[in-house]
Write a protein that holds these residues in place. Sequence first.
Motif, PDB file in Angstrom:
ATOM      1  N   SER A 145       2.208   4.503   4.245  1.00 25.48           N
ATOM      2  CA  SER A 145       1.353   3.791   5.191  1.00 25.48           C
ATOM      3  C   SER A 145       2.217   3.154   6.266  1.00 25.48           C
ATOM      4  O   SER A 145       3.423   2.971   6.083  1.00 25.48           O
ATOM      5  N   LEU A 148       0.818  -1.212   0.000  1.00 22.79           N
ATOM      6  CA  LEU A 148       0.000   0.000   0.000  1.00 22.79           C
ATOM      7  C   LEU A 148       0.851   1.261   0.000  1.00 22.79           C
ATOM      8  O   LEU A 148       0.650   2.164  -0.819  1.00 22.79           O
ATOM      9  N   LEU A 159      -7.669   2.657  -1.230  1.00 20.82           N
ATOM     10  CA  LEU A 159      -8.038   1.707  -0.186  1.00 20.82           C
ATOM     11  C   LEU A 159      -9.286   0.912  -0.586  1.00 20.82           C
ATOM     12  O   LEU A 159      -9.374  -0.292  -0.327  1.00 20.82           O
ATOM     13  N   VAL A 208      -8.313  -1.769  -3.205  1.00 17.77           N
ATOM     14  CA  VAL A 208      -7.602  -2.907  -2.602  1.00 17.77           C
ATOM     15  C   VAL A 208      -8.557  -3.751  -1.765  1.00 17.77           C
ATOM     16  O   VAL A 208      -8.471  -4.984  -1.748  1.00 17.77           O
ATOM     17  N   SER A 239       5.021   1.546  -4.218  1.00 14.86           N
ATOM     18  CA  SER A 239       3.751   1.229  -3.579  1.00 14.86           C
ATOM     19  C   SER A 239       2.602   1.946  -4.286  1.00 14.86           C
ATOM     20  O   SER A 239       2.771   2.980  -4.938  1.00 14.86           O
ATOM     21  N   ARG A 240       1.417   1.398  -4.134  1.00 16.82           N
ATOM     22  CA  ARG A 240       0.273   1.937  -4.865  1.00 16.82           C
ATOM     23  C   ARG A 240      -0.045   3.369  -4.450  1.00 16.82           C
ATOM     24  O   ARG A 240      -0.339   4.226  -5.298  1.00 16.82           O
ATOM     25  N   ALA A 265      -7.217  -7.553   3.549  1.00 15.14           N
ATOM     26  CA  ALA A 265      -7.540  -6.224   3.026  1.00 15.14           C
ATOM     27  C   ALA A 265      -9.042  -5.974   3.074  1.00 15.14           C
ATOM     28  O   ALA A 265      -9.499  -4.895   3.464  1.00 15.14           O
TER      29      ALA A 265
END
Length: 458
Positions: A326, A302, A359, A362, A308-309, A429
Motif C-alpha cells: 500500500s 496495511l 480493507l 480494518v 503488514s496485514r 480507517a
Amino acid sequence: MAEKNGDVTAARGPEGSRAAARVSTDIGGPPESVRRSELPGGVRLVTESVPGVRSVALGIWIGIGSVDESPAQAGAAHFLEHLLFKGTRRRTAAGIAEEMDAVGGELNAFTAKEHTCYYAHVLDTDVALAVDLLADVVTDAELAHTDVELERGVVLEEISMRDDDPEDLLGDLFDQTLFGDHPLGRPVIGSEESIRAMSRDTLHTFWQGEYTTPRMVVAAAGNLEHDRIVELVGAALASASRAQASARAVPPRTSTGVRPDRTGALGLQPDESEQAHVMLGVPTEGRLAHARPVLAVLNAALGGGLSSRLFQQVREQRGLAYQVYSSTARYADAGALSVYAGCAPERLGEVVAVVRDVLGEVAADGLTDAEVARAKGSLRGGLVLGCEDTASRMNRLGRAELDHGRQRSVGDSLARITAVTAEEVATVAAELLEQPLTAAVVGPFDEVDELPASLRDL
C-alpha cells in the motif's frame, strides 16, 4: 524524469551583499544545524550542516509541476527538465556533462505534480561548481529549436517506456481514474499528443513565466557553511533575481478548493502482459490535514512491510501474488491511499476479494495494538535511516520549505509518530475505507466485462 509515487519573513538589503539575507535558526523546531535565509528576488535558501561527511547535495526546487500546466502545456515541466540540460549561453550540453564528470559528481532532475527539482551531488570542495552549474541550467538555458525537436523524440521514447512498464502505466491510470478532470489526474510526463504538439514558444513561455526566483528554494545538505552557500547562490542567481527585485517569496501552495469528487470508478488499460496489475484505493485529505501521521501509521500497517496485514494475507498465507503493498500520496487539494498487487490474470478476482476483505475488516475493527506498535516502529526507523545520506536530507529540506514554509526536526517528526494511538487509526480507517473503492487494472483484458466480479461490483 517524472517522479514516482508527493510548509517566511523576508529581509532585504543591498543586492549582492551578505546583509541582503537574514538568517534564522528558529524556524519551527529544526536543529541548529539547519539555517534559512531569504535572498533578493525571493529566493529561499535552507541548509543543513552534516558533520563527518565529505559531500554536499544541493538542489534548486521550483514550486511548479504538472498541476500548473494547462491542457495545451501538459508535460511542459517534464519536457523542460530535458531541455534545460541541453545547453546555456555559457555551456554546451557536452560541456555540462564534462564539468560534472570531471569531479565525479551527479547531476540530474525530477518533475512531480507540484514541484520540480534540479540537483547535484558533489564533493564539498566542488560545491561552487554545483551552485554555478545548476543556476546556469535553470535560469539561462538556450532552448534551441533543434534541441526541442531532438528532446521531443527522447520524451516520446520515455512515454513508450512508461507504456511498456505495466506498474508505471497503472499508476498514471489510477490517478486519472481517481482524480478525473482535476489536474492531479494528468500524467506528469504528458501524453503523446501533447508532446507532439508542444512548440518551442509554449515551452519558453512556461519556463520564463513560471521558473522565477520567488518560486525557487535552494536546499543544501552536507559539509558546508551556510554563509558560504548564501554568497555562492546570491552571485549565481543575481541576474535572475534582478528581474524580480521587489518580489517576495511565493508562500506554500494551499488548496484551490476544487476537490476531486470521483469515487467508485473503474479504469482498464488492455495490455498483453503476463500478469494482471491492479490498484485499488480511496481519496484522502490533502497534506495539510492534521491526520497525516495517523494515515502514515495506517498505511504502514496495511501494506508497508513484510509483517503488514496485506502482505501476510495475500502473499504469505495464500501465495496469490509476489508483490503487494500500500502507499499514500498527499497534495495540496487531495491525496490517495492505494493498494497495488501483481498476479496471474486468473487469480485477479481472488486477490481483489482478499484485499477488499482486509480493507473492510480494518474499516470495521481498526488495527490491533501490536500492529500499530510495529507500524510506528517501522516509520520511526525508516525516518532516521532515511536521513543517513546528504541527498535524503536535501530532499527533506526542499520539500518542507515548498510544502509548509518551515522545517520540522527529526525529533519532532518522531514524536508525532509516537503519539499516534490505535483509536485515532481506527477513526481514520473507518472514515477512509468505508468509501467506495476506485480501481485501475492493466493486463490481458479487452473489456471491463472480462474482469472478475470482485472488481466490477465496486
